[in-house]
Design an enzyme around this catalytic site. Structure first.
Site, PDB file in Angstrom:
ATOM      1  CB  ALA A  29      -0.940  -0.010   1.194  1.00 43.29           C
ATOM      2  CB  ILE A 110      -7.000  -4.066  -4.399  1.00 45.12           C
ATOM      3  CG1 ILE A 110      -7.289  -2.971  -3.358  1.00 45.12           C
ATOM      4  CG2 ILE A 110      -6.619  -5.364  -3.688  1.00 45.12           C
ATOM      5  CD1 ILE A 110      -8.489  -3.260  -2.449  1.00 45.12           C
ATOM      6  CG  HIS A 126      -3.938  -9.059  -1.251  1.00 44.02           C
ATOM      7  ND1 HIS A 126      -3.277  -8.250  -0.361  1.00 44.02           N
ATOM      8  CD2 HIS A 126      -3.586 -10.333  -0.928  1.00 44.02           C
ATOM      9  CE1 HIS A 126      -2.558  -9.006   0.475  1.00 44.02           C
ATOM     10  NE2 HIS A 126      -2.724 -10.262   0.140  1.00 44.02           N
ATOM     11  CB  CYS A 137     -24.661 -15.688 -14.296  1.00 42.28           C
ATOM     12  SG  CYS A 137     -24.424 -13.906 -14.511  1.00 42.28           S
ATOM     13  CB  CYS A 155     -25.968 -10.066 -11.770  1.00 44.65           C
ATOM     14  SG  CYS A 155     -25.668 -10.566 -13.472  1.00 44.65           S
ATOM     15  CB  THR A 196       4.784  -3.909   1.827  1.00 43.87           C
ATOM     16  OG1 THR A 196       4.175  -4.930   2.627  1.00 43.87           O
ATOM     17  CG2 THR A 196       6.139  -4.397   1.340  1.00 43.87           C
ATOM     18  CB  SER A 197       3.647  -2.963   7.300  1.00 42.64           C
ATOM     19  OG  SER A 197       2.525  -3.746   6.947  1.00 42.64           O
ATOM     20  CG  ASN A 219       8.319   0.335   4.275  1.00 38.50           C
ATOM     21  OD1 ASN A 219       7.554   0.306   3.314  1.00 38.50           O
ATOM     22  ND2 ASN A 219       7.888   0.237   5.517  1.00 38.50           N
TER      23      ASN A 219
END
Ligand code: NAD
Length: 239
Positions: A29, A110, A126, A137, A155, A196-197, A219
């Site tokens: 993140a 993401i 992720h 569907c 949907c 990233t941690s 970091n």
């Protein structure tokens, strides 16, 4: 770390990048905070905000999605940053791939910003807010569909509930993505880990597949993998 040492480490990083042929980048993140997407664990991250009805980890869990689907979506919509643009870190990684220095980006994010920057080989451990599927569907829906609908998105073809293609807490990572990421890490001549941690497993454990002597960590804060790194840059990933 004083300024002199930081400059020295930047120079050392530049030198290593120029001689590498198979860089793999593993990020989280923190790579997107300079695109104004908050991370989880920084001082201004999501976990510090107290205005949620439940803890963010709970609202991003599979059981919460199943039991409180409307509340899940109320929260989920607030962590989609459609207007966010790639920052210097995303753009540089895409450039290295184009130049033939970088083999893959492995991300826990993401947000789709690596692809927006032009990166082609991106393993999203992720998933992505850009993809959503009907649970009944399998019909595909983009992020606009989620953002423009209110409440639970259904949907339009079959009425099923649409679910983000995001790996929620309590869910397993996709085997295919793990295998591809693992292979890339094993073949890397340089592994750069940034933003990233390294506390979210199993993703963080992927670094253990790297057995080379060119592990770089970038970091703002220390991580539990610092003692394994050959070079550490404490500071902004965009820089
Ligand atoms: P994290 O919030 O646990 O840790 C982020 C780390 O990045 C921190 O150690 C912080 O010091 C560092 N950092 C923040 N900004 C930085 C910068 N500009 N330069 C250098 N370092 C910086 O994030 P994580 O380790 O990725 O784990 C959290 C989980 O949350 C992941 O699974 C990820 O999927 C998800 N998440 C994703 C996004 C996104 O897609 N942009 C945003 C928030 C959370």
């Amino acid at each position: 770390m004083d300024k002199h040492m930081l400059n020295e480490n930047h120079e050392e990083l530049a030198k290593r990048i120029l001689s590498a042929k198979h860089i793999v980048f593993f990020g989280g993140a923190g790579v997107s905070t300079e695109s104004k997407i908050p991370d989880f664990r920084s001082a201004d991250g999501l976990y510090q905000k107290k205005n949620f009805p439940y803890p963010p980890e709970m609202m991003l869990s599979h059981s919460f999605f199943e039991r409180h689907t409307k509340e899940f979506y109320d929260f989920y919509r607030t962590i989609i940053f459609k207007e966010a643009k790639p920052n210097a870190a995303h753009l540089k990684l895409a450039q290295w791939e184009k130049e033939g220095r970088l083999a893959a980006v492995i991300t826990q994010n993401i947000d789709g910003l690596h692809q927006a920057a032009g990166s082609k080989t991106v393993y999203e451990l992720h998933g992505s807010v850009k993809r959503n599927y009907c649970q009944k569907c399998g019909a595909f829906y983009d992020e606009d569909f989620i953002l423009t609908n209110e409440g639970i998105p259904h949907c339009i073809k079959c009425g099923g509930i649409v679910k983000p293609d995001v790996v929620l807490y309590e869910e397993s990572l996709h085997m295919d993505t793990i295998n591809k990421a693992k292979n890339a890490i094993q073949e890397a001549d340089m592994l750069i880990v940034g933003g990233t941690s390294l506390v979210v497993y199993p993703a963080a454990g992927m670094i253990n597949y790297y057995h080379g002597d060119n592990l770089v960590l970038i970091n703002r804060e220390a991580t539990s993998f610092d003692n394994r790194a050959n070079l550490i840059l404490k500071g902004s990933i965009g820089e």
